[in-house]
Design a protein around this motif. Structure first.
Motif, mmCIF file in Angstrom:
data_model
loop_
_atom_site.group_PDB
_atom_site.id
_atom_site.type_symbol
_atom_site.label_atom_id
_atom_site.label_comp_id
_atom_site.label_asym_id
_atom_site.label_seq_id
_atom_site.Cartn_x
_atom_site.Cartn_y
_atom_site.Cartn_z
ATOM 1 N N ALA A 1 0.816 -1.215 0.000
ATOM 2 C CA ALA A 1 0.000 0.000 0.000
ATOM 3 C C ALA A 1 0.850 1.265 0.000
ATOM 4 O O ALA A 1 0.322 2.366 -0.018
ATOM 5 C CB ALA A 1 -0.920 0.009 1.217
ATOM 6 N N GLU A 2 2.174 1.085 0.029
ATOM 7 C CA GLU A 2 3.073 2.228 -0.098
ATOM 8 C C GLU A 2 3.483 2.333 -1.571
ATOM 9 O O GLU A 2 2.831 1.791 -2.433
ATOM 10 C CB GLU A 2 4.282 2.043 0.821
ATOM 11 N N GLY A 3 4.582 3.000 -1.859
ATOM 12 C CA GLY A 3 5.036 3.103 -3.235
ATOM 13 C C GLY A 3 5.023 4.521 -3.740
ATOM 14 O O GLY A 3 5.214 5.480 -2.974
ATOM 15 N N LEU A 4 4.766 4.676 -5.044
ATOM 16 C CA LEU A 4 4.810 5.997 -5.660
ATOM 17 C C LEU A 4 3.783 6.142 -6.782
ATOM 18 O O LEU A 4 3.434 5.161 -7.443
ATOM 19 C CB LEU A 4 6.202 6.273 -6.252
ATOM 20 N N ILE A 5 3.351 7.370 -6.968
ATOM 21 C CA ILE A 5 2.585 7.761 -8.141
ATOM 22 C C ILE A 5 3.566 8.418 -9.108
ATOM 23 O O ILE A 5 4.388 9.243 -8.697
ATOM 24 C CB ILE A 5 1.486 8.789 -7.786
ATOM 25 N N GLY A 6 3.491 8.055 -10.385
ATOM 26 C CA GLY A 6 4.354 8.665 -11.384
ATOM 27 C C GLY A 6 3.535 9.264 -12.517
ATOM 28 O O GLY A 6 2.484 8.727 -12.870
ATOM 29 N N VAL A 7 3.989 10.372 -13.060
ATOM 30 C CA VAL A 7 3.315 10.975 -14.217
ATOM 31 C C VAL A 7 4.328 11.163 -15.335
ATOM 32 O O VAL A 7 5.531 11.290 -15.103
ATOM 33 C CB VAL A 7 2.654 12.336 -13.876
ATOM 34 N N ALA A 8 3.809 11.164 -16.561
ATOM 35 C CA ALA A 8 4.623 11.459 -17.735
ATOM 36 C C ALA A 8 3.734 12.193 -18.729
ATOM 37 O O ALA A 8 2.545 11.875 -18.843
ATOM 38 C CB ALA A 8 5.188 10.185 -18.350
ATOM 39 N N ALA A 9 4.292 13.158 -19.415
ATOM 40 C CA ALA A 9 3.502 13.945 -20.368
ATOM 41 C C ALA A 9 4.334 14.270 -21.595
ATOM 42 O O ALA A 9 5.552 14.462 -21.505
ATOM 43 C CB ALA A 9 3.018 15.233 -19.708
ATOM 44 N N GLU A 10 3.658 14.299 -22.741
ATOM 45 C CA GLU A 10 4.314 14.679 -23.988
ATOM 46 C C GLU A 10 3.254 15.216 -24.937
ATOM 47 O O GLU A 10 2.302 14.507 -25.279
ATOM 48 C CB GLU A 10 5.025 13.480 -24.617
ATOM 49 N N GLY A 11 3.405 16.465 -25.330
ATOM 50 C CA GLY A 11 2.447 17.073 -26.247
ATOM 51 C C GLY A 11 1.044 17.085 -25.668
ATOM 52 O O GLY A 11 0.812 17.597 -24.577
ATOM 53 N N ALA A 12 0.121 16.477 -26.395
ATOM 54 C CA ALA A 12 -1.289 16.476 -25.987
ATOM 55 C C ALA A 12 -1.682 15.202 -25.255
ATOM 56 O O ALA A 12 -2.867 14.879 -25.152
ATOM 57 C CB ALA A 12 -2.175 16.666 -27.213
ATOM 58 N N ASP A 13 -0.681 14.456 -24.728
ATOM 59 C CA ASP A 13 -0.934 13.216 -23.991
ATOM 60 C C ASP A 13 -0.239 13.252 -22.626
ATOM 61 O O ASP A 13 0.846 13.829 -22.490
ATOM 62 C CB ASP A 13 -0.405 11.996 -24.756
ATOM 63 N N ALA A 14 -0.855 12.623 -21.654
ATOM 64 C CA ALA A 14 -0.225 12.476 -20.342
ATOM 65 C C ALA A 14 -0.794 11.231 -19.664
ATOM 66 O O ALA A 14 -1.928 10.828 -19.924
ATOM 67 C CB ALA A 14 -0.451 13.703 -19.468
ATOM 68 N N VAL A 15 0.019 10.621 -18.816
ATOM 69 C CA VAL A 15 -0.417 9.429 -18.082
ATOM 70 C C VAL A 15 -0.055 9.566 -16.606
ATOM 71 O O VAL A 15 0.858 10.308 -16.247
ATOM 72 C CB VAL A 15 0.220 8.125 -18.612
ATOM 73 N N VAL A 16 -0.773 8.829 -15.791
ATOM 74 C CA VAL A 16 -0.444 8.713 -14.371
ATOM 75 C C VAL A 16 -0.507 7.235 -14.018
ATOM 76 O O VAL A 16 -1.414 6.517 -14.456
ATOM 77 C CB VAL A 16 -1.402 9.557 -13.490
ATOM 78 N N VAL A 17 0.486 6.757 -13.276
ATOM 79 C CA VAL A 17 0.537 5.347 -12.876
ATOM 80 C C VAL A 17 0.755 5.263 -11.369
ATOM 81 O O VAL A 17 1.307 6.186 -10.759
ATOM 82 C CB VAL A 17 1.654 4.562 -13.600
#
Length: 307
Positions: free
Chosen positions: A57-73
């Protein structure tokens, strides 16, 4: 033969092995569950599975973005100590980058190739489990895209670049200045991180949630002893207040509480140079919804003393 999702789920629960491995095992053994378990054991895939029963239940949230797209994991670990590990942080950052090249669904991200290793994301995480010694899971992933405009990202409680405890994406469609739209979108993302709205618009709120609130408001109003027509107006007023609290566009904007987010967007259009629309948002808070184990330390010590 065709392998069902239910079979894959059952084998995964039995062994703790990855989804793709379970599907392969069932395909190789003609859907025979016991034979599939043996197949996984023979391949040594159960090595990481030994740790799969432990709550991550610990860990990390990561985001990445490029141009008109972005993700969150979200990638979970058992302890915050591992989340501070450089190797784990690199893993999360790379998985977010991989997710950007997919449709953003967990299954697609898990099956995608991890950079530089010749293995899938799922297999790379499995290797990390065996190396680091903690259970880890790619819990969820989501992508936002726009045809024209920008998708802004924001990490709250950041522990490193693009990594932290809360990750937010906000998409804005516009024919105007994409960079100005992204700047405003990041302010909205900060707002979302702080307020945790339930939905973008009133129409997107679960009708069951609205019905529940309405029932509570009605019961409270009837206790006043007022006539039904007055009660109806009281309930309508309380529902409006409810929407103002949980609907993103209706909320008071944290950057300028004198405006709603919707009104602030209209103001931002002056900088953007064209009409703009917030088309979506995603908010991941680390570990939300995970039932954490409550460890009885005294019981652990007693058990250790007996062994």
């Amino acid at each position: 033969m065709s392998i069902s999702a239910a079979q894959v789920k059952q084998l995964r629960e039995m062994t703790g092995a990855g989804m793709m491995d379970c599907k392969t095992a069932l395909s190789e053994t003609g859907g025979d569950m016991e034979a599939a378990v043996d197949w996984l054991r023979k391949k040594g895939i159960s090595k990481a599975a030994k740790k799969s029963g432990r709550t991550a239940a610990e860990g990390l949230i990561g985001v990445a973005a490029e141009g008109a797209d972005a993700v969150v994991v979200e990638i979970n670990s058992e302890t915050d100590f591992v989340a501070r590990n450089d190797a784990f942080q690199e893993l999360v950052r790379n998985v977010a980058g991989v997710a950007l090249s997919t449709d953003g669904k967990v299954e697609s991200v898990a099956a995608a190739a991890y950079p530089g290793g010749g293995k899938s994301v799922e297999d790379t995480i499995k290797d990390a489990i065996a190396t680091i010694g903690e259970n880890m899971t790619l819990r969820r992933s989501q992508k936002l895209s726009v045809e024209k405009g920008a998708v802004a990202s924001y990490i709250h409680n950041a522990v490193a670049d693009q990594l932290g405890k809360i990750g937010v994406l906000v998409s804005i469609e516009t024919e105007g200045d994409a960079e100005a739209a992204r700047n405003f979108g990041r302010q909205v993302a900060m707002h979302v991180a702080a307020t945790g709205p339930m939905a973008l618009t009133e129409a997107e709120i679960d009708p069951a949630a609205v019905a529940r609130e309405k029932e509570i408001f009605s019961d409270q109003a009837r206790q006043s002893g007022k006539p039904e027509n007055i009660i109806e107006k009281m309930v309508e007023g309380r529902l409006r207040k409810f929407y103002e609290e949980v609907v993103l566009l209706k909320q008071a904007f944290v950057v300028n509480p004198d405006l709603t987010v919707e009104q602030a967007l209209k103001e931002a259009e002056k900088e953007i140079g064209a009409p703009a629309t917030v088309t979506g948002f995603v908010r991941f808070a680390l570990g939300e919804g995970i039932e954490r184990e409550e460890n009885d330390f005294a019981a652990e010590v007693a058990a250790a003393a007996k062994s």
